[in-house]
Design a protein around this motif. Structure first.
Motif, PDB file in Angstrom:
ATOM      1  N   ALA A  83      -7.641   8.778  44.563  1.00 46.60           N
ATOM      2  CA  ALA A  83      -6.327   8.248  44.189  1.00 46.60           C
ATOM      3  C   ALA A  83      -5.244   9.069  44.868  1.00 46.60           C
ATOM      4  N   ILE A  84      -4.151   8.405  45.214  1.00 45.54           N
ATOM      5  CA  ILE A  84      -3.027   9.047  45.909  1.00 45.54           C
ATOM      6  C   ILE A  84      -1.760   8.696  45.136  1.00 45.54           C
ATOM      7  N   ALA A  85      -0.987   9.698  44.724  1.00 44.21           N
ATOM      8  CA  ALA A  85       0.215   9.423  43.926  1.00 44.21           C
ATOM      9  C   ALA A  85       1.310  10.427  44.243  1.00 44.21           C
ATOM     10  N   HIS A  86       2.530  10.073  43.839  1.00 46.34           N
ATOM     11  CA  HIS A  86       3.698  10.918  44.070  1.00 46.34           C
ATOM     12  C   HIS A  86       4.448  11.036  42.754  1.00 46.34           C
ATOM     13  N   CYS A  87       4.332  12.195  42.106  1.00 50.21           N
ATOM     14  CA  CYS A  87       4.915  12.344  40.770  1.00 50.21           C
ATOM     15  C   CYS A  87       4.975  13.817  40.404  1.00 50.21           C
ATOM     16  N   PHE A  88       5.508  14.089  39.214  1.00 49.90           N
ATOM     17  CA  PHE A  88       5.602  15.447  38.675  1.00 49.90           C
ATOM     18  C   PHE A  88       4.563  15.565  37.566  1.00 49.90           C
ATOM     19  N   ALA A  89       3.462  16.234  37.868  1.00 49.48           N
ATOM     20  CA  ALA A  89       2.366  16.330  36.903  1.00 49.48           C
ATOM     21  C   ALA A  89       2.507  17.568  36.033  1.00 49.48           C
ATOM     22  N   ALA A  90       1.987  17.500  34.834  1.00 49.91           N
ATOM     23  CA  ALA A  90       2.055  18.613  33.895  1.00 49.91           C
ATOM     24  C   ALA A  90       1.332  19.822  34.461  1.00 49.91           C
ATOM     25  N   GLY A  91       1.962  20.989  34.316  1.00 51.69           N
ATOM     26  CA  GLY A  91       1.319  22.223  34.734  1.00 51.69           C
ATOM     27  C   GLY A  91       1.741  22.731  36.094  1.00 51.69           C
ATOM     28  N   VAL A  92       2.622  22.001  36.796  1.00 50.85           N
ATOM     29  CA  VAL A  92       3.004  22.435  38.141  1.00 50.85           C
ATOM     30  C   VAL A  92       4.129  23.465  38.074  1.00 50.85           C
ATOM     31  N   GLN A 106      -3.079  23.694  42.476  1.00 44.69           N
ATOM     32  CA  GLN A 106      -4.394  23.214  42.052  1.00 44.69           C
ATOM     33  C   GLN A 106      -4.350  23.042  40.539  1.00 44.69           C
ATOM     34  N   LEU A 107      -4.267  21.801  40.080  1.00 47.23           N
ATOM     35  CA  LEU A 107      -4.222  21.528  38.652  1.00 47.23           C
ATOM     36  C   LEU A 107      -5.625  21.464  38.060  1.00 47.23           C
ATOM     37  N   SER A 108      -6.589  21.095  38.881  1.00 44.46           N
ATOM     38  CA  SER A 108      -8.008  21.153  38.527  1.00 44.46           C
ATOM     39  C   SER A 108      -8.773  21.114  39.841  1.00 44.46           C
ATOM     40  N   ASP A 109     -10.085  21.171  39.779  1.00 38.85           N
ATOM     41  CA  ASP A 109     -10.861  21.120  41.017  1.00 38.85           C
ATOM     42  C   ASP A 109     -10.580  19.844  41.806  1.00 38.85           C
ATOM     43  N   ARG A 110     -10.240  18.777  41.092  1.00 37.87           N
ATOM     44  CA  ARG A 110     -10.119  17.477  41.746  1.00 37.87           C
ATOM     45  C   ARG A 110      -8.704  16.905  41.749  1.00 37.87           C
ATOM     46  N   VAL A 111      -7.731  17.636  41.225  1.00 31.92           N
ATOM     47  CA  VAL A 111      -6.335  17.182  41.214  1.00 31.92           C
ATOM     48  C   VAL A 111      -5.465  18.275  41.838  1.00 31.92           C
ATOM     49  N   ARG A 112      -4.848  17.961  42.993  1.00 27.54           N
ATOM     50  CA  ARG A 112      -4.114  18.989  43.733  1.00 27.54           C
ATOM     51  C   ARG A 112      -2.870  18.420  44.416  1.00 27.54           C
ATOM     52  N   VAL A 139      -4.047  11.787  32.647  1.00 25.38           N
ATOM     53  CA  VAL A 139      -3.785  10.469  33.231  1.00 25.38           C
ATOM     54  C   VAL A 139      -4.627  10.256  34.489  1.00 25.38           C
ATOM     55  N   PHE A 140      -4.953  11.350  35.183  1.00 26.45           N
ATOM     56  CA  PHE A 140      -5.642  11.240  36.468  1.00 26.45           C
ATOM     57  C   PHE A 140      -7.163  11.310  36.353  1.00 26.45           C
ATOM     58  N   ASP A 141      -7.689  11.175  35.141  1.00 23.51           N
ATOM     59  CA  ASP A 141      -9.144  11.177  34.962  1.00 23.51           C
ATOM     60  C   ASP A 141      -9.767   9.985  35.688  1.00 23.51           C
ATOM     61  N   GLY A 142     -10.933  10.210  36.283  1.00 21.49           N
ATOM     62  CA  GLY A 142     -11.682   9.111  36.885  1.00 21.49           C
ATOM     63  C   GLY A 142     -12.061   9.309  38.329  1.00 21.49           C
ATOM     64  N   PRO A 143     -11.091   9.339  39.266  1.00 21.36           N
ATOM     65  CA  PRO A 143     -11.445   9.422  40.683  1.00 21.36           C
ATOM     66  C   PRO A 143     -12.117  10.750  41.040  1.00 21.36           C
ATOM     67  N   ASP A 144     -12.831  10.733  42.152  1.00 17.65           N
ATOM     68  CA  ASP A 144     -13.478  11.959  42.627  1.00 17.65           C
ATOM     69  C   ASP A 144     -12.455  12.983  43.100  1.00 17.65           C
ATOM     70  N   TYR A 145     -11.316  12.501  43.603  1.00 20.16           N
ATOM     71  CA  TYR A 145     -10.249  13.403  44.037  1.00 20.16           C
ATOM     72  C   TYR A 145      -8.917  12.683  43.856  1.00 20.16           C
ATOM     73  N   VAL A 146      -7.865  13.454  43.471  1.00 22.67           N
ATOM     74  CA  VAL A 146      -6.521  12.912  43.317  1.00 22.67           C
ATOM     75  C   VAL A 146      -5.590  13.722  44.210  1.00 22.67           C
ATOM     76  N   ALA A 147      -5.030  13.064  45.216  1.00 24.89           N
ATOM     77  CA  ALA A 147      -4.117  13.692  46.169  1.00 24.89           C
ATOM     78  C   ALA A 147      -2.685  13.415  45.734  1.00 24.89           C
ATOM     79  N   LEU A 148      -1.983  14.466  45.307  1.00 26.81           N
ATOM     80  CA  LEU A 148      -0.629  14.306  44.788  1.00 26.81           C
ATOM     81  C   LEU A 148       0.413  14.804  45.785  1.00 26.81           C
TER      82      LEU A 148
END
Length: 384
Positions: A172-181, A220-226, A203-212
């Motif tokens: 998933a690819i998104a442009h936003c202000f995520a919690a914890g940044v 790095q918000l988690s291993d798969r959300v950055r 909110v970003f649960d599911g995909p193998d990787y989330v490119a923000l």
């Protein structure tokens, strides 16, 4: 599959009145070389491609040249729009772009993937352009979208529905202000509105990787959300943040590893603090003559033409601030209150000097001169 995650190019932005176009072209050229050297299959640009909704002609030229160079490496490219971009202007030429370059700007396409195959099967890329609730709620009138968090949650529900329908690996690819940044003060603007527009990480649960995108420093918000951050420094608040991209490897089962690829910094940024003479010391000039300089001088009194003097030694001095030592420790009473409590003219003059000198009253010699002048005035008035 090997993926390069970049974002926030901000083509067309100036740095304290100076164009960043040449510097950004140099950095993006280095990024293209990394794509070639590391055999990247897909390049993701997660929003804020341009700095303005109405970019000038050279900005389009740099974007076109960079996309063509990326395409020539053999990599596929997926670009989404950010809050700085005009989705219409960024997306108008999407159908004219060469095969393998995908520009995602239509909110109605959320949940419909760009699918790219490798030896392990398909990988589905779900691009989410920046979604302004007031503008996109017409597409989903029953969703009750009022905040960025609600809108992004709805978009990710559509992405998960697409994942269920298509199966396989997903990004998933998104442009936003995520919690914890950790945002750069005063820079990551417009996607704010306090806590209402902060998107929870879940909110970003599911995909193998989330490119923000949107935050200018890597996160790095988690291993798969950055967040990858911007490829160029756009403010002195970013000077200590590395510039680069994330290199992601997906294997047959999903996310395999993530590596940081640093990008060159065409001109370093430095903040120098001290008295003006200390900042202009030979050691500082030798070390920072070629850097972008923010000078914070701490002299009690404002100095004459500080920017001119600084530029003589630091040609790339971009910013000067006067922050007197002790300036934050001024008396609690306001200038008006000090004047009101003053009994003698000497006290009134001293209150004025403290006010304009950041807490520094009259010196002993100045007090002596003030007393002499006042005495002369009294003597003169006695003969009127």
């Amino acid at each position: 599959m090997r993926i390069l995650h970049t974002s926030d190019w901000h083509i067309g932005r100036t740095f304290h009145g100076t164009s960043t176009m040449d510097a950004l072209a140099e950095v993006l050229g280095a990024l293209v070389q990394q794509v070639r050297d590391d055999a990247v299959d897909v390049v993701i640009v997660a929003g804020d491609v341009f700095d303005s909704a109405t970019p000038a002609g050279p900005a389009y030229t740099l974007l076109g040249d960079t996309l063509a160079a990326l395409h020539d490496t053999g990599a596929k490219v997926i670009v989404t729009s950010g809050n700085h971009d005009s989705a219409a202007r960024l997306g108008f030429q999407a159908r004219l772009l060469r095969d393998g370059i995908h520009v995602v700007t239509d909110p109605r396409a959320v949940g419909t993937p760009v699918t790219i195959d490798d030896s392990d099967g398909p990988v589905h890329f779900y691009g989410i352009p920046y979604l302004e609730p007031a503008l996109v709620r017409q597409h989903w009138p029953d969703a009750g979208l009022r905040t960025q968090a609600q809108t992004m949650a709805h978009a990710m529900d559509l992405v998960r529905a697409g994942m269920t329908a298509h199966g396989g690996r997903s990004v998933a690819i998104a442009h936003c202000f995520a919690a914890g940044v950790d945002a750069t003060a005063g820079l990551e603007r417009e996607v704010r509105q306090g806590g209402l527009d902060v998107v929870p990480l879940a909110v970003f649960d599911g995909p193998d990787y989330v490119a923000l995108g949107h935050i200018h420093g890597r996160q790095q918000l988690s291993d798969r959300v950055r967040y990858a951050g911007a490829p160029l420094h756009y403010s002195f608040g970013e000077q200590h943040k590395e510039r680069g991209s994330w290199l992601i490897d997906l294997d047959a089962s999903g996310l395999a590893c993530v590596e940081w690829l640093a990008l060159p910094v065409p001109r370093r940024l430095v903040t120098l603090t001290g008295t003006l003479d200390e900042i202009l010391s030979a050691a500082n000039v030798e070390a920072h003559a070629d850097d972008w300089v923010c000078a914070i001088y701490t002299d009690v009194l404002p100095q004459t033409e500080p920017m001119r003097r600084l530029k003589e030694s630091f040609p790339h001095c971009a910013m000067v601030q006067h922050t007197p030592i002790g300036g934050a420790e001024r008396a609690e009473h306001s200038y008006a209150e000090r004047l009101k409590s003053a009994v003698t003219d000497i006290e009134r003059i001293d209150a004025f000097l403290e006010h304009v000198r950041a807490g520094q009253g009259a010196s002993a010699r100045e007090s002596e001169l003030i007393r002499e002048v006042l005495d002369e005035r009294v003597a003169a008035e006695a003969f009127v």
